[in-house]
Design a protein around this motif. Structure first.
Motif, PDB file in Angstrom:
ATOM      1  N   GLN A  58      56.873   9.992  47.781  1.00  0.00           N
ATOM      2  CA  GLN A  58      55.839  10.987  48.061  1.00  0.00           C
ATOM      3  C   GLN A  58      56.260  12.286  47.416  1.00  0.00           C
ATOM      4  O   GLN A  58      57.444  12.520  47.182  1.00  0.00           O
ATOM      5  N   ASP A  59      55.280  13.153  47.096  1.00  0.00           N
ATOM      6  CA  ASP A  59      55.665  14.402  46.451  1.00  0.00           C
ATOM      7  C   ASP A  59      56.205  15.398  47.480  1.00  0.00           C
ATOM      8  O   ASP A  59      56.148  15.171  48.691  1.00  0.00           O
ATOM      9  N   GLY A  60      56.753  16.497  46.965  1.00  0.00           N
ATOM     10  CA  GLY A  60      57.374  17.477  47.838  1.00  0.00           C
ATOM     11  C   GLY A  60      56.407  18.135  48.805  1.00  0.00           C
ATOM     12  O   GLY A  60      56.806  18.570  49.889  1.00  0.00           O
ATOM     13  N   PHE A  61      55.119  18.217  48.426  1.00  0.00           N
ATOM     14  CA  PHE A  61      54.139  18.820  49.326  1.00  0.00           C
ATOM     15  C   PHE A  61      53.937  17.940  50.562  1.00  0.00           C
ATOM     16  O   PHE A  61      53.901  18.430  51.687  1.00  0.00           O
ATOM     17  N   ALA A  62      53.796  16.629  50.339  1.00  0.00           N
ATOM     18  CA  ALA A  62      53.655  15.712  51.479  1.00  0.00           C
ATOM     19  C   ALA A  62      54.917  15.712  52.334  1.00  0.00           C
ATOM     20  O   ALA A  62      54.846  15.666  53.566  1.00  0.00           O
ATOM     21  N   LEU A  63      56.068  15.789  51.670  1.00  0.00           N
ATOM     22  CA  LEU A  63      57.328  15.830  52.407  1.00  0.00           C
ATOM     23  C   LEU A  63      57.436  17.120  53.222  1.00  0.00           C
ATOM     24  O   LEU A  63      57.870  17.099  54.383  1.00  0.00           O
TER      25      LEU A  63
END
Length: 229
Positions: A58-63
């Motif tokens: 998952q990308d950093g925004f979702a993380l």
């Protein structure tokens, strides 16, 4: 020694960065995948996290969103793109700062020092304690003089914004930009209305100070019960 969690799939970054930040009193641990980083955050104590935007799984925004749902840990986001919109999205999701890649390690250290310092008075359980008021960022609750206060999501976000940097003056435009996404129809005048609503709900406390032509600041003193007071 503050413990920092780096979540970045660049395996070559972790070891030299850990050696560098150790010179400034930080201990850095790297997780190569978001799932591993989330597991570490749940199992161990960390004082701040560094998230890469470009990650597997998952990308950093979702993380960032996933971490913020469970923790109020300070977060700095890294990206190779450096686009303004990425920065805005990251901050809206709960990141504390943003640093484009490639970055100078010394600048990262400075930003870590800043986000740790400006988080305000935090008890060991992550709550922000002031005289007459306790804010819990994880459960998103506010107790005023030992009574629970019901706030809207946007009212809580405004109070939390001011409480994380007590005494700092936030301008109306800055508040507006930081709170967008919590209440879509916010406009400059709405900030004043929001502050007025929040003041009424927190009476008899007088927690928000108005500085004419400048903005708003939290006026409460940190509680002596806080270890950082």
């Amino acid at each position: 020694m503050p413990r920092i969690l780096l979540i970045d799939d660049d395996q070559a970054l972790g070891e030299p960065l850990a050696a560098y930040v150790e010179r400034f009193g930080f201990a850095l641990v790297q997780a190569l995948r978001p799932s591993a980083g989330l597991a570490l955050l749940r199992q161990e104590r960390f004082d701040a996290a560094i998230l890469d935007v470009m990650l597997p799984e998952q990308d950093g925004f979702a993380l960032c969103r996933a971490i913020r749902a469970e923790s109020d840990i300070p977060m700095v986001m890294l990206t190779a793109r450096g686009e303004v919109m990425d920065r805005v999205v990251g901050l809206e999701l709960g990141a504390d700062d943003y640093l484009p890649k490639p970055f100078e390690p010394r600048e990262l250290v400075a930003r870590l020092q800043t986000v740790l310092r400006r988080r305000g008075p935090r008890a060991g359980d992550g709550r922000l304690r002031f005289e007459g008021m306790v804010i819990d960022p994880v459960t998103r609750t506010v107790d005023r003089q030992h009574e629970r206060v019901e706030l809207t999501s946007t009212e809580f976000e405004l109070l939390l914004l001011l409480a994380r940097q007590p005494g700092r003056v936030f301008g109306r435009d800055e508040i507006l930009n930081l709170l967008r996404g919590h209440e879509a129809d916010l406009y400059t005048r709405a900030v004043d209305i929001l502050v007025s609503r929040l003041r009424r709900k927190l009476e008899p406390l007088d927690p928000i100070r108005t500085l004419r032509n400048a903005g708003y600041a939290l006026a409460l003193r940190p509680s002596e019960a806080s270890p950082h007071a």
